[in-house]
Design an enzyme around this catalytic site. Structure first.
Site, PDB file in Angstrom:
ATOM      1  N   GLY A  14      30.604  42.281  36.827  1.00 32.24           N
ATOM      2  CA  GLY A  14      29.220  42.328  36.348  1.00 32.24           C
ATOM      3  C   GLY A  14      28.464  41.092  36.795  1.00 32.24           C
ATOM      4  O   GLY A  14      28.968  39.976  36.674  1.00 32.24           O
ATOM      5  N   VAL A  26      28.079  26.171  46.175  1.00 32.34           N
ATOM      6  CA  VAL A  26      29.260  26.277  47.047  1.00 32.34           C
ATOM      7  C   VAL A  26      28.868  25.997  48.502  1.00 32.34           C
ATOM      8  O   VAL A  26      29.484  25.177  49.194  1.00 32.34           O
ATOM      9  CB  VAL A  26      29.898  27.689  46.933  1.00 32.34           C
ATOM     10  CG1 VAL A  26      30.931  27.925  48.036  1.00 32.34           C
ATOM     11  CG2 VAL A  26      30.528  27.887  45.546  1.00 32.34           C
ATOM     12  N   ARG A  75      32.710  46.394  41.414  1.00 34.41           N
ATOM     13  CA  ARG A  75      34.043  46.426  40.809  1.00 34.41           C
ATOM     14  C   ARG A  75      34.874  47.222  41.806  1.00 34.41           C
ATOM     15  O   ARG A  75      34.476  48.302  42.226  1.00 34.41           O
ATOM     16  CB  ARG A  75      34.002  47.103  39.446  1.00 34.41           C
ATOM     17  CG  ARG A  75      33.019  46.392  38.475  1.00 34.41           C
ATOM     18  CD  ARG A  75      33.176  46.884  37.066  1.00 34.41           C
ATOM     19  NE  ARG A  75      32.062  46.471  36.211  1.00 34.41           N
ATOM     20  CZ  ARG A  75      32.004  45.328  35.541  1.00 34.41           C
ATOM     21  NH1 ARG A  75      32.995  44.462  35.622  1.00 34.41           N
ATOM     22  NH2 ARG A  75      30.970  45.040  34.779  1.00 34.41           N
ATOM     23  N   ASP A 106      37.416  37.793  34.405  1.00 35.91           N
ATOM     24  CA  ASP A 106      38.884  37.819  34.504  1.00 35.91           C
ATOM     25  C   ASP A 106      39.407  38.757  35.612  1.00 35.91           C
ATOM     26  O   ASP A 106      40.407  38.454  36.255  1.00 35.91           O
ATOM     27  CB  ASP A 106      39.537  38.109  33.145  1.00 35.91           C
ATOM     28  CG  ASP A 106      39.021  39.376  32.490  1.00 35.91           C
ATOM     29  OD1 ASP A 106      38.132  40.028  33.062  1.00 35.91           O
ATOM     30  OD2 ASP A 106      39.520  39.717  31.401  1.00 35.91           O
ATOM     31  N   THR A 128      29.893  35.235  34.117  1.00 37.10           N
ATOM     32  CA  THR A 128      29.761  36.462  33.327  1.00 37.10           C
ATOM     33  C   THR A 128      28.930  36.149  32.097  1.00 37.10           C
ATOM     34  O   THR A 128      29.070  35.064  31.517  1.00 37.10           O
ATOM     35  CB  THR A 128      31.135  37.027  32.887  1.00 37.10           C
ATOM     36  OG1 THR A 128      30.923  37.959  31.803  1.00 37.10           O
ATOM     37  CG2 THR A 128      32.102  35.960  32.391  1.00 37.10           C
ATOM     38  N   ASP A 130      29.344  37.393  29.299  1.00 30.52           N
ATOM     39  CA  ASP A 130      30.127  37.639  28.074  1.00 30.52           C
ATOM     40  C   ASP A 130      30.719  36.385  27.427  1.00 30.52           C
ATOM     41  O   ASP A 130      31.096  36.421  26.265  1.00 30.52           O
ATOM     42  CB  ASP A 130      31.287  38.606  28.372  1.00 30.52           C
ATOM     43  CG  ASP A 130      30.798  39.932  28.924  1.00 30.52           C
ATOM     44  OD1 ASP A 130      29.656  40.301  28.632  1.00 30.52           O
ATOM     45  OD2 ASP A 130      31.565  40.587  29.650  1.00 30.52           O
ATOM     46  N   ASP A 132      33.624  35.324  27.898  1.00 33.08           N
ATOM     47  CA  ASP A 132      34.949  35.740  27.434  1.00 33.08           C
ATOM     48  C   ASP A 132      36.078  35.163  28.289  1.00 33.08           C
ATOM     49  O   ASP A 132      37.154  35.743  28.405  1.00 33.08           O
ATOM     50  CB  ASP A 132      35.040  37.276  27.394  1.00 33.08           C
ATOM     51  CG  ASP A 132      34.799  37.902  28.754  1.00 33.08           C
ATOM     52  OD1 ASP A 132      34.367  37.178  29.683  1.00 33.08           O
ATOM     53  OD2 ASP A 132      35.040  39.114  28.906  1.00 33.08           O
ATOM     54  N   GLY A 173      28.642  42.205  25.840  1.00 33.03           N
ATOM     55  CA  GLY A 173      29.616  41.147  25.564  1.00 33.03           C
ATOM     56  C   GLY A 173      31.039  41.656  25.729  1.00 33.03           C
ATOM     57  O   GLY A 173      31.990  40.970  25.391  1.00 33.03           O
ATOM     58  N   ARG A 174      31.142  42.895  26.184  1.00 34.01           N
ATOM     59  CA  ARG A 174      32.457  43.548  26.301  1.00 34.01           C
ATOM     60  C   ARG A 174      33.205  43.434  24.978  1.00 34.01           C
ATOM     61  O   ARG A 174      32.617  43.728  23.959  1.00 34.01           O
ATOM     62  CB  ARG A 174      33.234  42.960  27.474  1.00 34.01           C
ATOM     63  CG  ARG A 174      33.892  44.060  28.251  1.00 34.01           C
ATOM     64  CD  ARG A 174      34.400  43.719  29.597  1.00 34.01           C
ATOM     65  NE  ARG A 174      34.737  42.368  29.880  1.00 34.01           N
ATOM     66  CZ  ARG A 174      35.689  42.006  30.716  1.00 34.01           C
ATOM     67  NH1 ARG A 174      36.408  42.937  31.314  1.00 34.01           N
ATOM     68  NH2 ARG A 174      35.934  40.761  30.987  1.00 34.01           N
ATOM     69  N   ARG A 257      21.306  41.214  31.494  1.00 35.31           N
ATOM     70  CA  ARG A 257      22.037  40.628  32.632  1.00 35.31           C
ATOM     71  C   ARG A 257      21.085  40.176  33.730  1.00 35.31           C
ATOM     72  O   ARG A 257      21.476  39.469  34.661  1.00 35.31           O
ATOM     73  CB  ARG A 257      23.024  41.651  33.190  1.00 35.31           C
ATOM     74  CG  ARG A 257      24.394  41.399  32.655  1.00 35.31           C
ATOM     75  CD  ARG A 257      25.537  42.121  33.229  1.00 35.31           C
ATOM     76  NE  ARG A 257      25.425  42.890  34.422  1.00 35.31           N
ATOM     77  CZ  ARG A 257      26.221  43.939  34.659  1.00 35.31           C
ATOM     78  NH1 ARG A 257      27.117  44.315  33.777  1.00 35.31           N
ATOM     79  NH2 ARG A 257      26.130  44.583  35.784  1.00 35.31           N
TER      80      ARG A 257
HETATM   81  O1  F6P Z   1      31.025  41.813  31.895  1.00 33.22           O
HETATM   82  C1  F6P Z   1      29.650  41.902  31.889  1.00 33.22           C
HETATM   83  C2  F6P Z   1      29.213  43.212  31.311  1.00 33.22           C
HETATM   84  O2  F6P Z   1      27.796  43.267  31.327  1.00 33.22           O
HETATM   85  C3  F6P Z   1      29.725  43.513  29.899  1.00 33.22           C
HETATM   86  O3  F6P Z   1      28.979  42.863  28.909  1.00 33.22           O
HETATM   87  C4  F6P Z   1      29.610  45.013  29.849  1.00 33.22           C
HETATM   88  O4  F6P Z   1      30.557  45.548  28.955  1.00 33.22           O
HETATM   89  C5  F6P Z   1      29.921  45.420  31.267  1.00 33.22           C
HETATM   90  O5  F6P Z   1      29.705  44.279  32.084  1.00 33.22           O
HETATM   91  C6  F6P Z   1      29.069  46.555  31.782  1.00 33.22           C
HETATM   92  O6  F6P Z   1      29.532  46.890  33.037  1.00 33.22           O
HETATM   93  P1  F6P Z   1      28.749  47.791  34.094  1.00 33.22           P
HETATM   94  O7  F6P Z   1      27.709  46.922  34.733  1.00 33.22           O
HETATM   95  O8  F6P Z   1      29.793  48.213  35.045  1.00 33.22           O
HETATM   96  O9  F6P Z   1      28.110  48.903  33.320  1.00 33.22           O
END
Ligand code: F6P
Length: 354
Positions: A14, A26, A75, A106, A128, A130, A132, A173-174, A257
């Site tokens: 994400g 970087v 992803r 992660d 991220t 989150d 996390d 926030g997953r 985001r």
């Molecule tokens: O990890 C960031 C995040 O925005 C989480 O908060 C959320 O659960 C997930 O990614 C959503 O993923 P996607 O963008 O694949 O819908």
């Protein structure tokens, strides 16, 4: 010691505000040290397919303030296969890439460790919203995302107050409640529900009914998405039924985001980006860059990944076998400190929102 002539940089998972600032950090840090940088497009997907381009100093001009990621993100399930990993290594050979800085969460770090194991040194930067990644106090994008959430909640409160309603808001926030808890504190929400703590709905209904009797018009309830996508809308319906107060549901989702990174995320991203390069070219790899008590430092990726599992009570058989008793003790202490911080904040939220 390995001499680094050319490194790659990628963003994966994400996206998060500040990823561009990290890319810039970087690129500029590497070039200032005489190392070339190649940008890898769409995370590990671009690494596997060879979608790569050189990045010069001016290619990263005017991006420090921009949301999203100029390298795009993805992803990449193929990176979970041996074939995908081998293709990624082959691409690096072809482009003469000696090491990679990977920016993400992660999943991104798991990819980085797999490549390091196959002979390609990698360093991870936590990017991220989150927050996390348990080995760092802050991840890139977290602060901006929280500020976006409270800006939206402030707007919601205006209309909530006018109409004497209750608003249930679900935030991302997953499976981590960091965004929800902090924004609940910062917006003076009536209640917050996060995966880390049990939530007493009956106490909430009672609180709303009593507060309404005392003249309170607006009620904001923040729910972390970690409780499941059905939970928040269903709770909104239950609040309406149990209190008689009109209750609306809003899911902020991906909107938080986006947007320009704030100062905190730009500085964090820039310093982490430069630190990642310095680590890589000084021979450190398989590490994740962290911010601990305001200091930019680093820790082993495996340590960081297992620490996450320990914090989330998701440790599997054998997970801690590779660590010394001292390291395990340190992990426990880090988890306890993080939990205690969340405990205190959660209790404060309940105590202050009468
Ligand atoms: O990890 C960031 C995040 O925005 C989480 O908060 C959320 O659960 C997930 O990614 C959503 O993923 P996607 O963008 O694949 O819908």
């Amino acid at each position: 010691m390995k001499e680094f002539k050319r490194i790659g940089v990628l963003t994966s998972g994400g996206d998060a505000p500040g990823m561009n600032a990290a890319i810039r950090g970087v690129v500029r840090a590497a070039i200032s040290s005489g190392v070339e940088v190649f940008g890898i497009m769409r995370g590990y997907s671009g690494l596997i397919s060879g979608d790569i381009k050189p990045l010069a100093i001016r290619d990263v001009s005017n991006i420090i303030n921009k949301g999203g990621t100029m390298l795009y993100s993805d992803r990449c399930p193929e990176m979970l296969t041996e074939e995908g990993k081998q293709k990624a290594i082959e691409t690096c050979r072809k482009f003469g890439i000696d090491g990679i800085v990977t920016i993400g969460g992660d999943g991104t770090f798991r990819g980085a460790t797999e490549l390091t194991l196959r002979g390609l040194p990698c360093v991870g930067i936590p990017g991220t919203i989150d927050n996390d990644v348990s080995s760092t106090d802050n991840t890139i994008g977290y602060d901006t995302a929280m500020n976006t959430v409270i800006e939206l909640i402030d707007k919601l409160r205006d209309t909530c107050e006018s109409h004497a309603r209750c608003n249930v808001v679900e935030v991302m926030g997953r499976d981590a409640g960091d965004i929800a808890l902090h924004t609940a504190i910062a917006s003076g929400a009536t209640a917050v529900a996060i995966p880390e703590f049990d939530f007493n709905e009956d106490a909430l209904f009672e609180k709303i009914i009593n507060s309404r009797k005392l003249g309170k018009r607006n009620f904001i309830i923040i729910i972390s998405e970690g409780l499941g996508s059905d939970y928040a809308p269903a709770l909104a319906a239950r609040i309406q039924t149990n209190t008689g107060i009109e209750t609306k549901f809003a899911r902020f989702a991906h909107i938080v985001r986006g947007g320009n990174p704030n100062l905190r995320d730009r500085v964090l991203a820039t310093t982490m980006g430069a630190h990642a390069v310095d680590c890589l070219i000084s021979g450190k790899s398989n590490i994740v860059i962290c911010e601990k008590a305001g200091i930019i430092t680093e820790c082993d990726i495996n340590y960081a990944l297992k620490l996450d599992r320990m914090y989330k009570n998701k440790l599997q058989m054998g997970d801690l076998d590779e660590f010394t008793p001292e390291e395990i003790e340190r992990m426990r202490a880090e988890c306890a400190a993080r939990r205690s911080y969340m405990d205190n904040l959660y209790e404060l939220q309940i105590r202050l929102n009468l």
